[in-house]
Design a protein around this motif. Sequence first.
Motif, short mmCIF file in Angstrom:
data_model
loop_
_atom_site.label_atom_id
_atom_site.label_comp_id
_atom_site.label_asym_id
_atom_site.label_seq_id
_atom_site.Cartn_x
_atom_site.Cartn_y
_atom_site.Cartn_z
N PHE A 18 0.81 -1.57 0.01
CA PHE A 18 0.59 -0.49 -0.27
C PHE A 18 0.64 1.03 0.10
O PHE A 18 0.75 2.37 -1.15
N GLU A 47 -13.92 -2.70 -0.31
CA GLU A 47 -13.14 -1.83 -0.65
C GLU A 47 -12.52 -0.61 -0.40
O GLU A 47 -13.75 -0.17 -0.31
N TRP A 56 -6.71 6.36 2.03
CA TRP A 56 -7.88 5.09 1.42
C TRP A 56 -9.10 5.74 2.25
O TRP A 56 -9.27 5.69 3.13
N GLU A 96 -6.91 -5.56 -8.04
CA GLU A 96 -7.65 -5.21 -6.78
C GLU A 96 -6.48 -5.67 -5.79
O GLU A 96 -6.81 -5.10 -4.69
N ASN A 97 -5.43 -5.35 -5.85
CA ASN A 97 -4.39 -6.08 -4.80
C ASN A 97 -3.24 -3.91 -4.60
O ASN A 97 -2.68 -4.23 -3.76
N GLY A 98 -4.23 -3.06 -4.97
CA GLY A 98 -3.36 -1.91 -4.12
C GLY A 98 -2.47 -1.28 -5.56
O GLY A 98 -2.30 0.12 -5.71
N PHE A 103 -8.27 -1.86 -3.48
CA PHE A 103 -7.62 -3.00 -2.98
C PHE A 103 -9.41 -2.91 -2.38
O PHE A 103 -10.45 -2.69 -1.95
N HIS A 105 -10.69 -5.93 -0.44
CA HIS A 105 -10.31 -6.71 0.79
C HIS A 105 -11.47 -7.87 0.83
O HIS A 105 -12.56 -7.77 1.43
#
Length: 371
Positions: A18, A47, A56, A96-98, A103, A105
């Motif tokens: 992140f 999300e 975020w 979708e992992n940053g 992200f 979740h």
Amino acid sequence: MTFQLPAYHPPDFTQPPFVDAPPVTFRRVVKSGVAPDDYHATSIHPEYFQVEKNRWTLLEQSRMDCVVVKRDDGSLVVKAFRKLERGERVACGRRENGEDGIFVHAEPFESQDQTLQKFAFRTRTTRETSFSIDYDELYDLLEFERRNGFIVWVLGPAVVFDRDSREAFAKLVAEGYVHALLAGNALAVHDVEAALFSTALGQGIYAKKSAELGHYNHLDAINRVRAIGSIEKAIDAGIVGNGIMKAVVENDISCVLAGSIRDDGPLPETITDACQAQDRMRAIARRATTVIGMATVLHTIATGNMVPAYQVTEGHGVRPVYFYSVDMSEFAVSKLVNRGSLSARAILTNVQDFVVNVERGLRRRKTGFRG
């Protein structure tokens, strides 16, 4: 046992990946109703979007298969494609992992599953699965949600085809275990038919004997309600003297009857415009903390698409949304999961027996009997 919500575990945005992630890219809508290329489509999971570096933001009031729009004040809102307006800014990026400032979740709540075996029998829900613990957990959940949540029931007409289940669900409404009802025209039609003739599609709801010219009964029921103007007016006039719709009206329960292409009549309250019906369903679904769908594949899937796996509440922060699918068919409950409602929990049984068991179980708990 006392019901407790599982703890929510937010991501640690001070850790990789992140800290090195870029802010999310927003692109303008060129044509109303059409998202820009590379749009990000929402899921059922929590999300987060890095709107600005090191800030975020968790999506609230999310739903599946929509897009994220950034308002002028920097806040985020989830919108259906058909509601996009020219000039709005849509979040873009499909990692979708940053990597794209987004992200998803996927495992936000503590798991109570302690199974560590790599191989085991009977790990999938089938008609052979035992459901005793599921009922007990559901009783505890409904008692908690009656005071702390918003319980949405999605009903197919089979619920009113049986005298006992029809009466049991009306009692659930009266006792406060139903905060909203989503259904189709048929549920209300056959509930009114049962009130007028004690039949559903011409068959007795207790003795199961076909009435003489019983195939007219549901049409006569529709005709009488249309003549007086509404279900509520029919109830006020004493024409509809019992049943689920009477309980819903008298207890001021939010209700949406979404029509379909095959509906007879339909009843005056039935919404025949699909987009309007979806909007009305969504207004209710966005409040849901527990959803129970019974014997209606299309309405249950439609509701599942509108309900995320989490809800942001004032009293409990980020909490899970519980979703039950109740049907005799393994295919029906599997189809719900296959359509993206991964958090749905299946109970394979006759829905009429299910409703009777739930009402009886809750009533026994109130009297202190847990046998």
